[in-house]
Structures are given as structure tokens and as C-alpha cells.
Design a protein around this motif. Structure first.
Motif, PDB file in Angstrom:
ATOM      1  N   PHE A  60      -5.786  -4.639   2.696  1.00  0.00           N
ATOM      2  CA  PHE A  60      -4.818  -4.376   3.757  1.00  0.00           C
ATOM      3  C   PHE A  60      -5.508  -3.732   4.953  1.00  0.00           C
ATOM      4  CE2 PHE A  60      -2.390  -3.604  -0.325  1.00  0.00           C
ATOM      5  CZ  PHE A  60      -2.022  -4.936  -0.448  1.00  0.00           C
ATOM      6  N   GLU A  61      -4.842  -3.902   6.098  1.00  0.00           N
ATOM      7  CA  GLU A  61      -5.424  -3.382   7.328  1.00  0.00           C
ATOM      8  C   GLU A  61      -5.432  -1.850   7.344  1.00  0.00           C
ATOM      9  OE1 GLU A  61      -4.315  -3.653  12.004  1.00  0.00           O
ATOM     10  OE2 GLU A  61      -3.850  -5.430  10.805  1.00  0.00           O
ATOM     11  N   LYS A  62      -6.495  -1.279   7.867  1.00  0.00           N
ATOM     12  CA  LYS A  62      -6.554   0.182   7.973  1.00  0.00           C
ATOM     13  C   LYS A  62      -5.528   0.672   8.984  1.00  0.00           C
ATOM     14  CE  LYS A  62      -8.837   3.107   6.854  1.00  0.00           C
ATOM     15  NZ  LYS A  62      -8.627   3.499   5.534  1.00  0.00           N
ATOM     16  N   CYS A  63      -4.832   1.741   8.636  1.00  0.00           N
ATOM     17  CA  CYS A  63      -3.854   2.263   9.594  1.00  0.00           C
ATOM     18  C   CYS A  63      -3.751   3.774   9.414  1.00  0.00           C
ATOM     19  CB  CYS A  63      -2.505   1.594   9.402  1.00  0.00           C
ATOM     20  SG  CYS A  63      -1.877   1.696   7.731  1.00  0.00           S
TER      21      CYS A  63
ATOM     22  N   VAL B  75      -1.375  12.201   1.251  1.00  0.00           N
ATOM     23  CA  VAL B  75      -0.856  11.002   0.581  1.00  0.00           C
ATOM     24  C   VAL B  75       0.647  11.109   0.319  1.00  0.00           C
ATOM     25  CG1 VAL B  75      -3.013  10.253  -0.464  1.00  0.00           C
ATOM     26  CG2 VAL B  75      -1.593  11.934  -1.649  1.00  0.00           C
TER      27      VAL B  75
ATOM     28  N   LYS C 159       5.058  -1.343   6.499  1.00  0.00           N
ATOM     29  CA  LYS C 159       4.120  -1.241   7.614  1.00  0.00           C
ATOM     30  C   LYS C 159       3.091  -2.381   7.555  1.00  0.00           C
ATOM     31  CE  LYS C 159       1.698   2.686   7.555  1.00  0.00           C
ATOM     32  NZ  LYS C 159       1.443   4.127   7.611  1.00  0.00           N
ATOM     33  N   GLN C 160       2.556  -2.594   6.358  1.00  0.00           N
ATOM     34  CA  GLN C 160       1.541  -3.641   6.207  1.00  0.00           C
ATOM     35  C   GLN C 160       2.164  -5.032   6.350  1.00  0.00           C
ATOM     36  OE1 GLN C 160      -1.684  -3.426   6.031  1.00  0.00           O
ATOM     37  NE2 GLN C 160      -1.979  -1.227   5.732  1.00  0.00           N
TER      38      GLN C 160
ATOM     39  N   ALA D  47      -5.362   2.310   2.354  1.00  0.00           N
ATOM     40  CA  ALA D  47      -5.391   1.707   3.690  1.00  0.00           C
ATOM     41  C   ALA D  47      -4.942   2.717   4.743  1.00  0.00           C
ATOM     42  CB  ALA D  47      -4.499   0.474   3.735  1.00  0.00           C
ATOM     43  N   ASN D  48      -4.160   3.698   4.306  1.00  0.00           N
ATOM     44  CA  ASN D  48      -3.664   4.738   5.209  1.00  0.00           C
ATOM     45  C   ASN D  48      -4.526   6.013   5.138  1.00  0.00           C
ATOM     46  OD1 ASN D  48      -1.125   7.137   5.283  1.00  0.00           O
ATOM     47  ND2 ASN D  48      -1.591   5.882   7.027  1.00  0.00           N
TER      48      ASN D  48
ATOM     49  N   ALA E 180      -1.516 -11.645   0.456  1.00  0.00           N
ATOM     50  CA  ALA E 180      -1.227 -10.230   0.720  1.00  0.00           C
ATOM     51  C   ALA E 180       0.281  -9.997   0.764  1.00  0.00           C
ATOM     52  CB  ALA E 180      -1.881  -9.796   2.018  1.00  0.00           C
TER      53      ALA E 180
ATOM     54  N   ARG F 159       1.550  -9.999  -2.792  1.00  0.00           N
ATOM     55  CA  ARG F 159       1.209  -8.760  -3.515  1.00  0.00           C
ATOM     56  C   ARG F 159       2.109  -7.608  -3.101  1.00  0.00           C
ATOM     57  NH1 ARG F 159      -4.522  -6.536  -3.231  1.00  0.00           N
ATOM     58  NH2 ARG F 159      -3.603  -5.151  -4.779  1.00  0.00           N
ATOM     59  N   ILE F 160       2.250  -7.435  -1.796  1.00  0.00           N
ATOM     60  CA  ILE F 160       3.028  -6.282  -1.316  1.00  0.00           C
ATOM     61  C   ILE F 160       4.507  -6.444  -1.679  1.00  0.00           C
ATOM     62  CG2 ILE F 160       3.767  -4.985   0.720  1.00  0.00           C
ATOM     63  CD1 ILE F 160       1.099  -5.841   2.022  1.00  0.00           C
TER      64      ILE F 160
ATOM     65  N   LYS G 126       2.410  -5.827   9.905  1.00  0.00           N
ATOM     66  CA  LYS G 126       1.089  -6.159  10.471  1.00  0.00           C
ATOM     67  C   LYS G 126       0.736  -7.617  10.177  1.00  0.00           C
ATOM     68  CE  LYS G 126      -1.043  -1.587  10.315  1.00  0.00           C
ATOM     69  NZ  LYS G 126      -1.424  -1.451  11.733  1.00  0.00           N
TER      70      LYS G 126
ATOM     71  N   ARG H 259       7.106   2.831   2.310  1.00  0.00           N
ATOM     72  CA  ARG H 259       6.543   3.386   3.541  1.00  0.00           C
ATOM     73  C   ARG H 259       5.344   2.571   4.011  1.00  0.00           C
ATOM     74  NH1 ARG H 259       4.953   7.987   1.585  1.00  0.00           N
ATOM     75  NH2 ARG H 259       2.800   7.312   1.288  1.00  0.00           N
ATOM     76  N   GLU H 260       4.383   2.391   3.123  1.00  0.00           N
ATOM     77  CA  GLU H 260       3.155   1.696   3.504  1.00  0.00           C
ATOM     78  C   GLU H 260       3.335   0.178   3.433  1.00  0.00           C
ATOM     79  OE1 GLU H 260       0.794   3.482   4.743  1.00  0.00           O
ATOM     80  OE2 GLU H 260       1.648   5.414   4.152  1.00  0.00           O
ATOM     81  N   GLY H 261       4.154  -0.265   2.478  1.00  0.00           N
ATOM     82  CA  GLY H 261       4.337  -1.699   2.278  1.00  0.00           C
ATOM     83  C   GLY H 261       4.976  -2.377   3.485  1.00  0.00           C
TER      84      GLY H 261
ATOM     85  N   ASP I 147      -3.289   7.727  10.116  1.00  0.00           N
ATOM     86  CA  ASP I 147      -2.450   8.547  10.985  1.00  0.00           C
ATOM     87  C   ASP I 147      -3.341   9.298  11.977  1.00  0.00           C
ATOM     88  OD1 ASP I 147      -0.367   7.685   9.425  1.00  0.00           O
ATOM     89  OD2 ASP I 147      -0.359   9.450   8.131  1.00  0.00           O
TER      90      ASP I 147
ATOM     91  N   GLU J   5      -3.806   0.788  -3.221  1.00  0.00           N
ATOM     92  CA  GLU J   5      -4.482   0.175  -2.066  1.00  0.00           C
ATOM     93  C   GLU J   5      -3.757   0.480  -0.771  1.00  0.00           C
ATOM     94  OE1 GLU J   5      -6.000  -3.914  -3.848  1.00  0.00           O
ATOM     95  OE2 GLU J   5      -6.064  -3.892  -1.665  1.00  0.00           O
ATOM     96  N   LEU J   6      -2.428   0.496  -0.842  1.00  0.00           N
ATOM     97  CA  LEU J   6      -1.645   0.824   0.353  1.00  0.00           C
ATOM     98  C   LEU J   6      -1.932   2.252   0.799  1.00  0.00           C
ATOM     99  CD1 LEU J   6       1.763  -0.876  -0.567  1.00  0.00           C
ATOM    100  CD2 LEU J   6       0.330  -1.461   1.390  1.00  0.00           C
ATOM    101  N   LEU J   7      -2.044   3.154  -0.180  1.00  0.00           N
ATOM    102  CA  LEU J   7      -2.374   4.542   0.160  1.00  0.00           C
ATOM    103  C   LEU J   7      -3.767   4.621   0.773  1.00  0.00           C
ATOM    104  CD1 LEU J   7      -1.067   6.592  -2.901  1.00  0.00           C
ATOM    105  CD2 LEU J   7      -0.264   6.755  -0.548  1.00  0.00           C
TER     106      LEU J   7
ATOM    107  N   THR K  46       5.543   5.435  -1.618  1.00  0.00           N
ATOM    108  CA  THR K  46       4.376   4.719  -1.106  1.00  0.00           C
ATOM    109  C   THR K  46       4.696   3.266  -0.777  1.00  0.00           C
ATOM    110  OG1 THR K  46       3.045   6.065  -2.582  1.00  0.00           O
ATOM    111  CG2 THR K  46       1.989   4.123  -1.635  1.00  0.00           C
TER     112      THR K  46
END
Lengths: 572, 430
Positions: free
Chosen positions: A125-128, A149, B354-355, A94-95, B375, B378-379, B358, B350-352, A130, A90-92, B347
Motif C-alpha cells: 500500500f501507498e505510504k501515507c 498506531v 484511505k488506501q 503504510a501509515n 490491493a 485484499r483491503i 488512493k 481508518r486506514e483501509g 501523518d 500492512e495498513l498500519l 485500523t
């Protein structure tokens, strides 16, 4: 072989020591999701989708990168694992730009497939996304970093398999991405456009430049006489685009499909592969007789040409001056065939279908216009042809086999095997032996030079003279041979180099999912094609003989040099 | 200052860091001379007896680490000193580097002797240019005087020290990342196994120890492991350099015996919270460490007691935060740090991060809802359980522990209230 016993999800498994948990689970019939993992490459363990739990370990471990141990107890499915994997995915997502329906990778995307397999129905998660620029400043490859990715496969293949190192991971945290040195366009990087990165990219972050519209336009233009040539390797892979098994040989269906698409003539690059053997074989003999630069190295693989021009310009004189079969074809189509059929070369439009992205770059080289026009107008990859056929509603799998047009569609088994590593060498030996000795070669299968092995060597006895030859596939292996040449080791007289691992069957333009297993099957198909041919030696190709009689005169003659040979430029 | 001891910090301020004479007068290199008369395994035995736990933060028993490397029969081996001290609120290694560099070098030479390793590297963080100069000068002095280089003190043992500097990446304090950086590669962690003891620097067997760990070695060799251990508790041998910072009267580095309570450190050594404010929270072990409130202040500083209470000794940093600070704003700062410092390779990190940032921003801006707790959980669970390296694993620890102790403050933020009056609720709230 030492075996290791372990338990995966309470199933007893016994696998050789050194096996990863991922592969061991496969043995047990358990599928663990993966994204950054590729079976033919070292792991990066960066995506965190293949996480599993190992008894006694606090943290979840990536199964792709963790070797099995005796008595290990592995759990691959519990709430903690599922949550971690789904969160990572999901994190991927969202990006990710989520342009799936209009993405070149739609339906072939590993990220898309994983979202389905892991039952992702919502991204909390919020869209972000690049906001990095797209690089399409070259004829062959487009990079769309916003879709990346960060699995690192492209970097691994560029560094470890090809030793080119045009791209690498740079920056950190959210800015971490794959890029060239100093963010320059690929065209200004070390890139040789082999497209191996394209083959391994799980998403649509790096792909061939799509030239299908140019071909549609030409086909639609009543003033254009549109010719197509098909590379040896694509008949062993095009079927995969239509759900056929790897290794399905679809030569006849491919011809019918191309005719149905509307091409005025359907010809075969195998024909000029045979011609290449005559020219190159004679060049080798000339070098052998006149103390020329040896070893002579083949020149049909355009990624390889880019590589030697960029990395070993001091060895350029070792390259055969022969153009690649693709370019020979274009030059002859617009001269010999145009004259023969009384078609203005100006109106002639030559399309080639290649397993290769570097062929797009090769066709665009300024020097490739010896007919006075571009030798080849558009190069399509196997994948692009697949897309065109689908767009036209043509299902390759159910077509009646057709036959290539004459004369540029007539070929031999020697031309066919150009599609796989060792093929050019074998084809050359079949001809050189007979030309030199005047005797018929009894066993024409040079099995020493066949197979996926990176470097293959053999010694050939030509009427008492023994010559040493070598065959390399992938640029890492080519580099190894070049270093030997530089240091005077090896004592080879003739070297075949194919840029891509396995040769053209593993080319950067081949259907997605190319790996050693599919390559093996495509290779078998190529040798089957060779076996099926009535004529299996290039110099026995009647159309080639006629070409020399009617047009070229003799190998390495004036016209040959004008149309079929080229030169190379140091690009260090 | 009865609570402090002077075991490791004995020479601080008393000797000139570039003076061999001063160091010798202070008993320097006696341990090395003794070590040369001992068998390597006996030295390892003393280190095991000392109950010295890795002082960088992970707290792995140094003796065990040494024993594992010793058993590996592959050479050459490398000694690497991790002087990347990047953990925010941690500045104790700097004192060793600046005030007693030769003691650290002596510890490294002894390690070199134990493993028959002829090359040691000290990797000093980029933000410590002074320390780099001091270490290099000290190394040069010792090279000239025969304490480093070929045939040290006339023995047949040779040891060369290489001073290297980082370029400012926090993650390079992670041992495998540090080795990548030393090799000239980008600062990103390696997959373990293989462990660094087997495949370390330049793919050879390597010992990576923190500055404080290595600087304790001369004392242990000279006085015996038991003696060293006697300064501490049953489980945690010796002393610890503690870095006290934040809202305390006397900030600084203190050397304390293991077993000293956190309350003693903060109130007796640190002089408590200034300006009549109340202590709100303490973060232990740096930005990657857990946060807690006054209920845990009587925890003794030692590995087992802290672990029992769900916290950790970590690097020895104690950050005191008073009630003028907003806990949400506090974790926001920490998360911003990790967003900046994530290497980006995996992943989850890097993404965690960041979220997470937010989501925290939604709390400070007044747009958060109850769903955001889910959320975060989970993260942070995924990061803790599955991130590639220790950075991602611990990056959300301040956040999750603050949620444990101060969830009411987060909830107040959903309703647009910040009791400390720090958050401005630009996008919502009351």
C-alpha cells in the motif's frame, strides 16, 4: 468457578467463564498476535490483529474482546484470518514512519515484532504518514504522534488507571489521533508525567525525554565531579534491560556498571529514603501531638504531587512537607557531602537513576535548589541507564558485584522497600513504633500493606494507641482515598500514596513490558533485598545518625527545613 | 399510482404535525389505548406476527429484538429511537418526523409500556433542525395533554420522551455509536457482545429501533400483526418507505408493499431515467449498499429475494445512475464519503478506506495497473471480514459490487479511457 468447554483449532480447551478467546488460546498453546491488547487493561479491540473465526459467525471476531462460550468452535489460523491480520498490519505500516533503526523503540517495538512474526516483507500500500508536530515542551515526556498506531492503550491507562485524562482520542478517520484537549502541549494539559502511557505504548509514539547525552557530557568534563544516586526500584528491574528475568536483583552489578561508566561516586537513594523516614516520621509524630492536619500523606512520588496539586489543591496541607528522597539526596550532596569532601558544589553534578518520568519534572521544579544549585542535575530512567550501558559496551549480566560508596551509599532494608507500594508506610512504622515506644519492634514485617492491591488498610497499635493507616497505588486509588479524606470518612492518620500501579517497581521509567506479572516479581526482589540487609530500620542507619550528629542537628531542625523540606503550589 | 399504499404514510400532509386534535381525528392514540388493555407479551406476539424487519437497514426481525429485551430482567430499561438517518439517499424517516411525529411517539410509548420503560430518547441527526423542532413541539404538546409524562391517560404507566440531536457523524447511526453519542461520548462504536439489549444506554438494557420501525407499531397493535404482514410477502411483512433518487424522473419517497419489483419502483413510480439516457446502475440501501445493473431489476423488494440476489433492502434507498456517469468516478465519491465518515477507531476502516481512495484515484488519474485490483480485493476483504463495526464492514461494498458488474470500465481506465468522459486522467492515460 464455572468452566466453559470449547474447541480452538480442534483442541479441546476448558477455561473459566468470562475468559477471552485470546487467553483461552494461550491455554491451548496457541499464540494469537495482538497489538492494542494489554493484559492489565480493558480492551479496545481497535487494531484488528487478533481476529479469529467463530463457527456460526459471519464476521471475524477480535479474540481479545470476545469471551468464550460453551461449545464454541474457534479457528485461529486459515487463509482468511491470515489475510485480514496481515492486511491490518500492512495498513498500519503504510501509515508508519518506518524510522526503525533510529527509533527509541528499535528492537523493543511491538509493531516491529509483529511485522516479523506475521512475515511481512513488503508493503504494497501507498505510504501515507501523518504530519503532526512532536511535543517535547516539558522535561519528562516526548510525544511523537506520527508514530502512533492508535491502539488506545495510553488513553486507557491515563483515564482508567490514573483518572487523569490528559490525553484522549480525538477527530475521526485519518485525522483520528491521541492528543490533549485542544492539542495543547502536555505541559499545559492535566498530565502529571507519570509515564504510564510510555510504559504501555507498543511503539515509539510516547517516550521519556532522553537525557543521556547530558550525562555523557558531564562524565566527559574533567571539571565536573559526577555523582550518581540509584532509586530503590531500579535494582529490581535494570537486569531486564539485559535480558535477565524480571525480578533479578542486580544491586551489585549495577554499582559496578555505574562505576565503569565513569561516575566519581556511586551512591544510593536508599540512603535518603532512610532519611525521609526520620523526617517524615517525626513530622507525623509532631502532627499527632500538636493537632496538626491529619491524615498526613506521603510526598515521595512526584507524579502524585503533580496530581494533588492539579486535582486536589484544597488538600495540599495533608502532604508531608518532606522532599522526595531524590531531592533530599541532591540537596545533601551539594551541601553536606561537598563540605565533607571539600568539593565545590558548583562543580558537582548529581545524576539520579529513577524508575520514573515524573522525577525529571520534579528535578526541574524551580523550588528544588536549596543548596543554591539545582539539587539534581539530570534524571535518567531505568531504560536510559540501560541504553547508556549498552552504548558503553557494558554487559550488566556478567559484571562482578560492587559496593556503594560511603557514606551516602549506606542504607537499610527500610530504604530498600520504598520501591514498592506499601514500602514507605512499612518503613515509617518500623521507625515510628520504636521512636514512640522506645521498645524494639519484634515483628518488623507489616505484610498487610504489601502487595499489588490498589488500596490497603491497616491498624497499628503503638503502645496502646491505635492508628489507622492506608496505602494507595495508582492515582485512581489515590483519588478514592482523597475523596474519603474530603468527606471525613476513613479516619486515617497516615496515608502512603504511590502514583504508579504497584509503586515505583511499576514506574513510568521502568523497562518495557511492565505488567502485573513482572511487577510481582520485582516486588519479590525488593523484599528479598530488605531481608538481605543487616539493618532494616531507617533510624538505625549509621550514616543517617552521623548526618544528624555532624550536620543536620535534629529532625525537623533548621537545616532540615532548609534542605530537606519543600512546599506545594495549587495548580488547578 | 396504484403501486403505492398508504399505511404508514396515511397522515402525511393531511394533519398538522403539532396538532393533537388532527392526530386524534386521524385515529391517533387508539393503538395506545388498545395496548394498555393488552399484556406486553401479547403485543410482542403481534409484532412477531407482523414480520416487521428493522427498517434502519440491518433488517433484523423487530419482534425477536423485542422478545430478547423483554426476557432481560434488569431495570430500568430505555427506549431509543434511531432518527440519525445518515445513509446517503435515505430521507424517509424525515417524512415521519416532519409529517406524523405523534405516530412515532405513540409507537415509542407502546414500546415503553411493553418493557415497562419510563424513558425514551429520540436521537435526531444534526442535519435535521426542522425535524428536531417539530418533534420537540409534538412532544411538548403531548406532555401538556397527558399523552406523555406521568400516568399517561390516567394509567399507572409513565413515559418521558427526550429529544436529542446528533452533530453530523454518519457513524452515529450505528446503534452502539448512537448510544455513546447520547451519553455524551465521542461517536465511536462499542464492542458487541454485550448486546445493547443487555448493556445499552447508560449500561442499562435498551431497545434501539429505527423511526420507521417504531412508527409501524401503532398500526400493528391496532390492526394485528397478521393484517400488517398481509401487505407484504411471505418473509417480509408490511410496507416499506422507499427513497428514490438519482437519475429518475420522479424522485421522492414512496410507500410500497413488499414484493413490488425494483423495476416497478424505478419505471412505474419513478418514471424511468430522464433525458433518453440509459440506466447504468442502481445502488440499493444507501452508500453502504451494493450496486447492480439492469439484470437484477426484476428482483422484488423484500428481504429474502434481495438477499438471494446478493443485494439488500437496507434503508430503502434506491439510487439510480445513468450512463452519463462514470462508474469509477461514482465509487470514488462513495469512498470519499466513507473516508470522511470513518470514526477512525479501527485500523481496517481508518486506514483501509484511505488506501482504497488512493487506489481509486489512480484509476481516475490514469496511473492504475492490474495489480491494483489485487490491493482492492485484499483491503475490501479484510474490511468486510474484520472491521470493528458495520461502517467498515460495508464501506467497500459499492466498490466491490461495481467491480463485479463493471470491471471492464475499470480496465478501460487502466488504459486511459473513460467511456462517460468524466475522468480527466491528469497524471496519465491517453
Amino acid at each position: 468457578m464455572k468452566m466453559v468447554n470449547l474447541k480452538i483449532d480442534n483442541v479441546n480447551v476448558s477455561v473459566p467463564a468470562g475468559t477471552s478467546i485470546l487467553d483461552a488460546a494461550k491455554e491451548a498453546g496457541i499464540k494469537i498476535p495482538t497489538l492494542c491488547y494489554h493484559p492489565d487493561m480493558p480492551f479496545t479491540a481497535s487494531c484488528r490483529l487478533c481476529l479469529v473465526q467463530i463457527k456460526g459467525k459471519r464476521k471475524l471476531q477480535p479474540s481479545c474482546a470476545t469471551p468464550v462460550k460453551e461449545n464454541m468452535e474457534v479457528i485461529t489460523n486459515n487463509p482468511m484470518i491470515r489475510e485480514a491480520r496481515k492486511t491490518a498490519l500492512e495498513l498500519l505500516l503504510a501509515n508508519h514512519p518506518m524510522e526503525c533503526p533510529v527509533c527509541i523503540k528499535n528492537n523493543k517495538c511491538e509493531l516491529q515484532r509483529l511485522a516479523q512474526e506475521l512475515n511481512i516483507t513488503d508493503i504494497t500500500f501507498e505510504k501515507c504518514s501523518d504530519m503532526l508536530p512532536i511535543d517535547d515542551q516539558n522535561p519528562a515526556i516526548v510525544r511523537e504522534p506520527n508514530k502512533c498506531v492508535k491502539c488506545g492503550r495510553c488513553v486507557e491507562v491515563c483515564h482508567e488507571v490514573q483518572t487523569v485524562g490528559a490525553i484522549n482520542t480525538a477527530y475521526r478517520s485519518g485525522e483520528y489521533n491521541v492528543c490533549t484537549a485542544f492539542q495543547k502541549p502536555l505541559a499545559e494539559s492535566e498530565c502529571v508525567f507519570c509515564g504510564q502511557c510510555v510504559n504501555v505504548c507498543p511503539v515509539g509514539a510516547i517516550y521519556e525525554k532522553d537525557d543521556t547525552q547530558k550525562v555523557w557530557d558531564a562524565l566527559n568534563d574533567p571539571d565536573k565531579f559526577v555523582i550518581v544516586q540509584t532509586a530503590p526500584a531500579i535494582r529490581a528491574s535494570l537486569g531486564e534491560e539485559f535480558g535477565m528475568d524480571p525480578g533479578s536483583l542486580v544491586t551489585g552489578q549495577m554499582v559496578t556498571a555505574l562505576r565503569n561508566l565513569g561516575f566519581d561516586r556511586v551512591f544510593d537513594t536508599d540512603f535518603t529514603a532512610d532519611l525521609t523516614i526520620i523526617e517524615e516520621g517525626n513530622e507525623l509524630l509532631e502532627r499527632l501531638e500538636n493537632n496538626g492536619v491529619l491524615p498526613m500523606i506521603t510526598s515521595c512520588s512526584p507524579g502524585w504531587i503533580n496530581f494533588i496539586e492539579k486535582f486536589y489543591p484544597e488538600l495540599l496541607q495533608h502532604l508531608s512537607s518532606c522532599k522526595s528522597p531524590q531531592q533530599m539526596f541532591g540537596a545533601l550532596a551539594k551541601t553536606y557531602y561537598a563540605q565533607k569532601e571539600n568539593i565545590s558544589p558548583e562543580k558537582m553534578f548529581v545524576v539520579s537513576v529513577m524508575p520514573c518520568t515524573a522525577k525529571k519534572y520534579e528535578a526541574a521544579r524551580p523550588e528544588m535548589n536549596s543548596s543554591g544549585y539545582r539539587d539534581v542535575d539530570v534524571v535518567l530512567t531505568t531504560r536510559e541507564l540501560g541504553r547508556m550501558l549498552k552504548e558503553a559496551g557494558i554487559n550488566l549480566a556478567i559484571l562482578e558485584p560492587g559496593k556503594f560508596d560511603e557514606p551516602l551509599g549506606i542504607s537499610t532494608g527500610a530504604g530498600a522497600i520504598f520501591g514498592t507500594s506499601g514500602g514507605v508506610m512499612e518503613a515509617a512504622l518500623r521507625t515510628v513504633y520504636e521512636v514512640v515506644t522506645g521498645k524494639e519492634l519484634e515483628n518488623i514485617d507489616f505484610t498487610d500493606v504489601r502487595g499489588l492491591e490498589g488500596i490497603k488498610e491497616a491498624e497499628v497499635d503503638i503502645d496502646g494507641t491505635k492508628i489507622k493507616i492506608a496505602v494507595a497505588n495508582s492515582l485512581k486509588n489515590a483519588r478514592e482515598l482523597l475523596e474519603m479524606v474530603k468527606s471525613g470518612k476513613g479516619d486515617y492518620k497516615f496515608i502512603e500514596v504511590m502514583c504508579c500501579p504497584g509503586g515505583c517497581i511499576g514506574g513510568g521509567g521502568q523497562p518495557y513490558g511492565t505488567n502485573n506479572e513482572t511487577k510481582q516479581k520485582r516486588m519479590q526482589a525488593i523484599y528479598k533485598e530488605d531481608k538481605n540487609m543487616k539493618i532494616r530500620k531507617s533510624h538505625k542507619n549509621p550514616a543517617v545518625c552521623e548526618l544528624y550528629e555532624d550536620f543536620l542537628g535534629k529532625p525537623l531542625g533548621y537545616k532540615s527545613h532548609k534542605l530537606l523540606h519543600t512546599y506545594y503550589t495549587p495548580k488547578k | 399510482m396504484a403501486k403505492t399504499v398508504k399505511l404508514l404514510s396515511e397522515n402525511f400532509g393531511k394533519i398538522r404535525p403539532d396538532s393533537l386534535e388532527d392526530y386524534l381525528n386521524a385515529g391517533g392514540f387508539e393503538a395506545l389505548k388498545k395496548a394498555f388493555t393488552m399484556k406486553p407479551l401479547d403485543i410482542i406476539e403481534e409484532v412477531k406476527k407482523s414480520k416487521l424487519m428493522g427498517r434502519g437497514g440491518a433488517g433484523y426481525p423487530t419482534g425477536s429484538k423485542w422478545e430478547q429485551l423483554y426476557r432481560i430482567e434488569k431495570f430500568p430499561k430505555y427506549i431509543v429511537c434511531n432518527a440519525d438517518e445518515g445513509e446517503p439517499g435515505t430521507f424517509k424517516d424525515k417524512l415521519i418526523l416532519n409529517y406524523d411525529p405523534m405516530k412515532l411517539i405513540e409507537g415509542m410509548i407502546i414500546a415503553g409500556y411493553v418493557f415497562n420503560s419510563n424513558h425514551g430518547y429520540i436521537y435526531i441527526r444534526g442535519e435535521y433542525p426542522d425535524s428536531q423542532n417539530i418533534m420537540q413541539t409534538a412532544a411538548d404538546v403531548l406532555e401538556k395533554t397527558g399523552y406523555l409524562g406521568e400516568n399517561i391517560l390516567g394509567s399507572d404507566f409513565s413515559f418521558h420522551l427526550h429529544v436529542r440531536t446528533g452533530a453530523g457523524a454518519y457513524v452515529c447511526g450505528e446503534n452502539s455509536t448512537l448510544l455513546n453519542s447520547l451519553e455524551g461520548k465521542a461517536g465511536r462504536p462499542r464492542k458487541k457482545p454485550p448486546h445493547l439489549a443487555e448493556v445499552g444506554l447508560f449500561e442499562l438494557p435498551t431497545l434501539v429501533n429505527n423511526v420507521e420501525s417504531l412508527a409501524n407499531i401503532p398500526y400493528i397493535v391496532l390492526n394485528g400483526g397478521d393484517k400488517y404482514a398481509s401487505f407484504g410477502t411471505e418473509a417480509s411483512g408490511g410496507t416499506k418507505l422507499v427513497c428514490l433518487s438519482g437519475n429518475v424522473v420522479n424522485r421522492g419517497v414512496y410507500e410500497v408493499r413488499f414484493g413490488t419489483t425494483l423495476r416497478e419502483i424505478i419505471y412505474e413510480l419513478g418514471g424511468g431515467v430522464p433525458n433518453g439516457r440509459k440506466l447504468k446502475l442502481v445502488q440499493i440501501g444507501g452508500s453502504s449498499g451494493p450496486c447492480f445493473d439492469e439484470t437484477l431489476l426484476d428482483t422484488p423488494l423484500c428481504y429474502d429475494a434481495t438477499w438471494k440476489n446478493g443485494i439488500t433492502v437496507g434503508s430503502g434507498a434506491l439510487l439510480v445512475v445513468d450512463d452519463s456517469n462514470c462508474v469509477v468516478d461514482f465509487v470514488k465519491c462513495i469512498t470519499e464519503f466513507f473516508v470522511h465518515e470513518s470514526c477512525g477507531k479501527c485500523t481496517l476502516c481508518r486506514e483501509g478506506n484511505k488506501q482504497l481512495l488512493k487506489i481509486i484515484n489512480k484509476f481516475t488519474e490514469g496511473t492504475a495497473s492490474e495489480k491494483d485490483f489485487d490491493a482492492i480485493r485484499r483491503i475490501s476483504d479484510a474490511m468486510t471480514n474484520g472491521a470493528f463495526c458495520g461502517l467498515g464492514e460495508t464501506a467497500s461494498r459499492a466498490l466491490t459490487t461495481c467491480l463485479e458488474y463493471f470491471k471492464d470500465e475499470f480496465e478501460e481506465h487502466i488504459n486511459g479511457k473513460c467511456r462517460a468522459g468524466v475522468c480527466s486522467f491528469e497524471k496519465g492515460g491517453e
